[in-house]
Design a protein around this motif. Structure first.
Motif, PDB file in Angstrom:
ATOM      1  N   GLU A 100       0.832  -1.199   0.000  1.00 12.98           N
ATOM      2  CA  GLU A 100       0.000   0.000   0.000  1.00 12.98           C
ATOM      3  C   GLU A 100       0.870   1.254   0.000  1.00 12.98           C
ATOM      4  N   LEU A 101       1.933   1.228   0.790  1.00 14.63           N
ATOM      5  CA  LEU A 101       2.856   2.355   0.846  1.00 14.63           C
ATOM      6  C   LEU A 101       3.478   2.599  -0.528  1.00 14.63           C
ATOM      7  N   ALA A 102       3.981   1.539  -1.152  1.00 16.54           N
ATOM      8  CA  ALA A 102       4.609   1.686  -2.468  1.00 16.54           C
ATOM      9  C   ALA A 102       3.615   2.219  -3.488  1.00 16.54           C
ATOM     10  N   ALA A 103       2.373   1.735  -3.441  1.00 17.15           N
ATOM     11  CA  ALA A 103       1.350   2.206  -4.375  1.00 17.15           C
ATOM     12  C   ALA A 103       1.044   3.684  -4.144  1.00 17.15           C
ATOM     13  N   LEU A 104       0.850   4.077  -2.891  1.00 19.63           N
ATOM     14  CA  LEU A 104       0.556   5.480  -2.590  1.00 19.63           C
ATOM     15  C   LEU A 104       1.681   6.400  -3.053  1.00 19.63           C
ATOM     16  N   LEU A 105       2.906   6.014  -2.772  1.00 20.19           N
ATOM     17  CA  LEU A 105       4.038   6.861  -3.142  1.00 20.19           C
ATOM     18  C   LEU A 105       4.226   6.915  -4.657  1.00 20.19           C
ATOM     19  N   THR A 106       3.966   5.809  -5.323  1.00 18.37           N
ATOM     20  CA  THR A 106       4.072   5.778  -6.783  1.00 18.37           C
ATOM     21  C   THR A 106       3.002   6.650  -7.417  1.00 18.37           C
ATOM     22  N   ILE A 107       1.786   6.539  -6.921  1.00 21.37           N
ATOM     23  CA  ILE A 107       0.689   7.361  -7.456  1.00 21.37           C
ATOM     24  C   ILE A 107       0.953   8.831  -7.157  1.00 21.37           C
ATOM     25  N   GLN A 108       1.451   9.126  -5.973  1.00 16.65           N
ATOM     26  CA  GLN A 108       1.767  10.517  -5.642  1.00 16.65           C
ATOM     27  C   GLN A 108       2.809  11.067  -6.611  1.00 16.65           C
ATOM     28  N   TYR A 109       3.805  10.280  -6.903  1.00 17.39           N
ATOM     29  CA  TYR A 109       4.889  10.709  -7.780  1.00 17.39           C
ATOM     30  C   TYR A 109       4.402  10.949  -9.211  1.00 17.39           C
ATOM     31  N   ARG A 110       3.546  10.060  -9.696  1.00 18.25           N
ATOM     32  CA  ARG A 110       3.072  10.143 -11.082  1.00 18.25           C
ATOM     33  C   ARG A 110       1.741  10.892 -11.218  1.00 18.25           C
ATOM     34  N   GLU A 111       1.069  11.183 -10.125  1.00 15.75           N
ATOM     35  CA  GLU A 111      -0.208  11.896 -10.041  1.00 15.75           C
ATOM     36  C   GLU A 111      -1.400  11.069 -10.520  1.00 15.75           C
ATOM     37  N   GLU A 112      -1.336  10.507 -11.701  1.00 13.23           N
ATOM     38  CA  GLU A 112      -2.423   9.663 -12.211  1.00 13.23           C
ATOM     39  C   GLU A 112      -1.814   8.599 -13.114  1.00 13.23           C
ATOM     40  N   LEU A 113      -2.271   7.362 -12.943  1.00 11.52           N
ATOM     41  CA  LEU A 113      -1.753   6.247 -13.728  1.00 11.52           C
ATOM     42  C   LEU A 113      -2.886   5.327 -14.150  1.00 11.52           C
ATOM     43  N   ARG A 149     -12.408   0.943 -21.181  1.00 11.34           N
ATOM     44  CA  ARG A 149     -11.817  -0.296 -20.653  1.00 11.34           C
ATOM     45  C   ARG A 149     -10.689  -0.003 -19.671  1.00 11.34           C
ATOM     46  N   VAL A 150     -10.177   1.211 -19.700  1.00 12.09           N
ATOM     47  CA  VAL A 150      -9.008   1.588 -18.904  1.00 12.09           C
ATOM     48  C   VAL A 150      -9.446   2.301 -17.628  1.00 12.09           C
ATOM     49  N   PHE A 151      -8.864   1.868 -16.497  1.00 16.91           N
ATOM     50  CA  PHE A 151      -9.102   2.533 -15.218  1.00 16.91           C
ATOM     51  C   PHE A 151      -7.885   3.380 -14.869  1.00 16.91           C
ATOM     52  N   LEU A 152      -8.143   4.562 -14.358  1.00 20.91           N
ATOM     53  CA  LEU A 152      -7.104   5.470 -13.896  1.00 20.91           C
ATOM     54  C   LEU A 152      -7.185   5.576 -12.377  1.00 20.91           C
ATOM     55  N   VAL A 153      -6.042   5.646 -11.737  1.00 19.91           N
ATOM     56  CA  VAL A 153      -6.001   5.809 -10.277  1.00 19.91           C
ATOM     57  C   VAL A 153      -5.296   7.110  -9.934  1.00 19.91           C
ATOM     58  N   ARG A 154      -5.808   7.755  -8.895  1.00 21.61           N
ATOM     59  CA  ARG A 154      -5.199   8.967  -8.342  1.00 21.61           C
ATOM     60  C   ARG A 154      -5.510   9.005  -6.864  1.00 21.61           C
ATOM     61  N   LEU A 155      -4.702   9.749  -6.122  1.00 20.46           N
ATOM     62  CA  LEU A 155      -4.883   9.833  -4.685  1.00 20.46           C
ATOM     63  C   LEU A 155      -6.059  10.736  -4.325  1.00 20.46           C
ATOM     64  N   THR A 156      -6.746  10.368  -3.258  1.00 19.80           N
ATOM     65  CA  THR A 156      -7.729  11.267  -2.663  1.00 19.80           C
ATOM     66  C   THR A 156      -6.955  12.237  -1.769  1.00 19.80           C
ATOM     67  N   GLY A 165      -5.442  10.159   0.976  1.00 19.50           N
ATOM     68  CA  GLY A 165      -4.315   9.385   0.462  1.00 19.50           C
ATOM     69  C   GLY A 165      -3.102  10.258   0.217  1.00 19.50           C
ATOM     70  N   GLY A 166      -3.331  11.462  -0.270  1.00 21.70           N
ATOM     71  CA  GLY A 166      -2.237  12.410  -0.489  1.00 21.70           C
ATOM     72  C   GLY A 166      -1.556  12.794   0.809  1.00 21.70           C
ATOM     73  N   GLU A 167      -2.362  13.009   1.848  1.00 21.70           N
ATOM     74  CA  GLU A 167      -1.804  13.349   3.159  1.00 21.70           C
ATOM     75  C   GLU A 167      -0.959  12.205   3.709  1.00 21.70           C
ATOM     76  N   LEU A 168      -1.456  10.973   3.563  1.00 30.33           N
ATOM     77  CA  LEU A 168      -0.689   9.814   4.025  1.00 30.33           C
ATOM     78  C   LEU A 168       0.616   9.683   3.253  1.00 30.33           C
ATOM     79  N   ALA A 169       0.560   9.874   1.954  1.00 30.32           N
ATOM     80  CA  ALA A 169       1.767   9.778   1.130  1.00 30.32           C
ATOM     81  C   ALA A 169       2.780  10.838   1.542  1.00 30.32           C
ATOM     82  N   ILE A 170       2.316  12.038   1.816  1.00 28.00           N
ATOM     83  CA  ILE A 170       3.214  13.113   2.249  1.00 28.00           C
ATOM     84  C   ILE A 170       3.834  12.764   3.600  1.00 28.00           C
TER      85      ILE A 170
END
Length: 161
Positions: free
Chosen positions: A33-46, A85-92, A95-100
């Motif tokens: 979960e940590l790796a996912a949050l930090l990766t999404i934070q870094y890339r903003e949307e994937l 067909r494609v799903f995009l993920v971004r932090l709420t 989630g952004g606060e936790l990543a920070i």
């Protein structure tokens, strides 16, 4: 220091467990979960496929992880406007606060490492750490091949309209 950060996150090391102040974060999330949050934070949307490639995990595993993060309120998962067909993920916001918080805690750890080493020692440490991780990753692929299996590799398939 960015190399050290990536080394920890991408390879599943647990730097937060080395700091007393990180105990609360470790209770809230596991390292995937940590790796996912930090990766999404870094890339903003994937896309989910991009997240799977970044984390080095199968899409099915990352889909389950993303659904869990959505249930916890840390990630939004929406269909792409361009391709349903494609799903995009971004932090709420949460989630952004936790990543920070996680990133800040990890930066404190890295600052301690940086303070303990000279610039030359730090560069040597980073070079050696990267070399070791590459050797360990290569070893994993070799064992898979020796066992008669193929090394798993993610690939992108171009889909034309």
């Amino acid at each position: 220091m960015e190399q050290l950060f990536e080394l920890f996150v991408r390879n599943g090391l647990r730097p937060l467990s080395l700091l007393e102040e990180a105990t609360e974060l470790e209770r809230q999330m596991n390292r995937s979960e940590l790796a996912a949050l930090l990766t999404i934070q870094y890339r903003e949307e994937l896309t989910m496929s991009e997240l799977a490639a970044e984390l080095g995990a199968p899409l099915s595993t990352v889909t389950s992880l993303a659904k869990r993060l959505v249930r916890k309120g840390w990630v939004e998962r929406n269909r792409s406007a361009d391709d349903q067909r494609v799903f995009l993920v971004r932090l709420t916001a949460e989630g952004g606060e936790l990543a920070i918080r996680a990133r800040t805690t990890m930066n404190r750890l890295f600052e301690r490492v940086q303070a303990a080493l000279t610039a030359e020692e730090l560069q040597q440490f980073l070079s050696l750490a990267i070399k070791v991780m590459k050797a360990l990753q290569t070893g994993k692929e070799s064992k898979t091949r020796e066992a008669g299996g193929k090394a798993k590799r993610l690939s992108r398939i171009a889909i034309e309209d």
